[in-house]
Write an enzyme that holds these catalytic residues in place. Structure first.
Site, PDB file in Angstrom:
ATOM      1  N   GLY A 142       0.811  -1.195   0.000  1.00  0.00           N
ATOM      2  CA  GLY A 142       0.000   0.000   0.000  1.00  0.00           C
ATOM      3  C   GLY A 142       0.858   1.264   0.000  1.00  0.00           C
TER       4      GLY A 142
ATOM      5  CD1 TRP B 150       3.116  -0.459   3.318  1.00  0.00           C
ATOM      6  CD2 TRP B 150       4.677   1.145   3.211  1.00  0.00           C
ATOM      7  NE1 TRP B 150       3.305   0.032   4.597  1.00  0.00           N
ATOM      8  CE2 TRP B 150       4.264   1.017   4.568  1.00  0.00           C
ATOM      9  CE3 TRP B 150       5.665   2.093   2.904  1.00  0.00           C
ATOM     10  CZ2 TRP B 150       4.789   1.788   5.596  1.00  0.00           C
ATOM     11  CZ3 TRP B 150       6.194   2.857   3.934  1.00  0.00           C
ATOM     12  CH2 TRP B 150       5.754   2.711   5.252  1.00  0.00           C
TER      13      TRP B 150
END
Length: 326
Positions: free
Chosen positions: A41, A114
């Site tokens: 993310g 991420w």
């Protein structure tokens, strides 16, 4: 691949302070090797699909939703959710609190994009708690990496990038402008900004032929995701530029497998290469035909690494960065 339909045998909400509760679940073998999936993310939330890489007879597998997303509360789509207590340092502390809550001494870390940044931040803070690391799509969220994703790569997709820039009023600081829009009191403004952000992310991935995974997010899921992304990227993830690669020496003795697509337009191979050079216990596999989302070869490499670690067999020490697949 293993089944991703294995139901968790335990789950809950962990009070991590600041009014936040992090959702977690455990599946597999209660006596197996502990492993934690660190989702991407930021703000994507965990996915049961990650279970398919783990032998349920060998692993005690932990999934969790980082602050503000998935089933954690409060959700970032709620304007009242305080983003000031949602930072990389908070997430690292949450992971360590979860480990203690579950009574796990040491665990393997798996994730990508991420998730790889958060894995590295945690492992460099708590190397004694990490047995092995497997990362697909390596990022360290340096400001230079963010500048490439939201500015530099625009030269390959000028039409889409013009629309992305227009969505932020052609601001000089695009990521900062979107972060501000996601804090706007008018939900319609926030929704428009989230849609424009996701359209850009999908444009960057468009050559991979895997649909529109960002635009496919809807309603509160999309709002929360983009609010968290813009918040983190506008602040450089609160990390000193280059610190995760600079401090990779703290990972010495932790076996690692890095898997990266040569055709990753959003996160070029250079970051994975630099990390592999700074972390001698990691081996880098370059998948010639893959992009950021990976594919069959990427999945096979992840599965092979996790199956190997399930038996306690580390990679060849100093395997280096010249191994290529695809």
């Amino acid at each position: 691949m293993y089944s991703d339909h294995t139901a968790p045998y335990d789950q809950g909400l962990l009070d991590v302070g600041d009014g936040n509760h992090v959702h977690w679940e455990v599946s597999g073998n209660p006596e197996g090797r502990a492993a934690l999936v660190v989702h991407g993310g930021p703000g994507s939330g965990s996915s049961p699909r990650s279970r398919r890489f783990f032998d349920p007879e060998a692993y005690r597998l932990v999934l969790f939703d980082q602050r503000g997303c998935g089933r954690s509360t409060p959700h970032a789509s709620d304007p009242a959710a305080d983003m000031g207590v949602n930072t990389t340092a908070h997430l690292v502390a949450d992971m360590e609190r979860l480990r203690e809550h579950l009574g796990i001494d040491r665990w393997l870390l798996y994730g990508g994009s991420w998730g790889s940044t958060l894995i590295l931040a945690y492992a460099e803070a708590y190397p004694e708690r990490v047995t092995e690391i497997v990362i697909a799509a390596v990022t360290t969220t340096r400001r230079s990496e963010t500048a490439w994703l939201y500015e530099g790569v625009g030269r390959f997709f000028p039409e889409a990038h013009e629309r992305f820039r227009a969505g932020a009023g052609h601001a000089e600081d695009l990521v900062g402008a979107y972060a501000a829009l996601l804090e706007h009191p008018d939900r319609a403004v926030r929704e428009r900004a989230a849609a424009d952000w996701c359209a850009w992310e999908d444009a960057v991935l468009s050559l991979e032929g895997q649909g529109t995974p960002y635009t496919d997010r809807v309603d509160d899921t999309r709002l929360g995701f983009v609010r968290i992304c813009a918040h983190y990227f506008a602040h450089g993830a609160w990390l000193e530029e280059g610190a995760l690669i600079r401090d990779a020496h703290r990972l010495a003795g932790i076996p690692g497998v890095l898997i990266h697509g040569r055709l990753d337009m959003g996160g070029p191979l250079g970051t994975a290469w630099e990390l592999s050079r700074a972390w001698p216990d990691a081996e880098l596999h370059v998948v010639e035909t893959a992009g950021h989302l990976g594919g069959k070869e990427t999945g096979e490499l992840i599965l092979a690494a996790l199956d190997r670690f399930a038996t306690g067999i580390p990679p060849a020490r100093g395997a280096g960065a010249e191994q290529a697949e695809g």
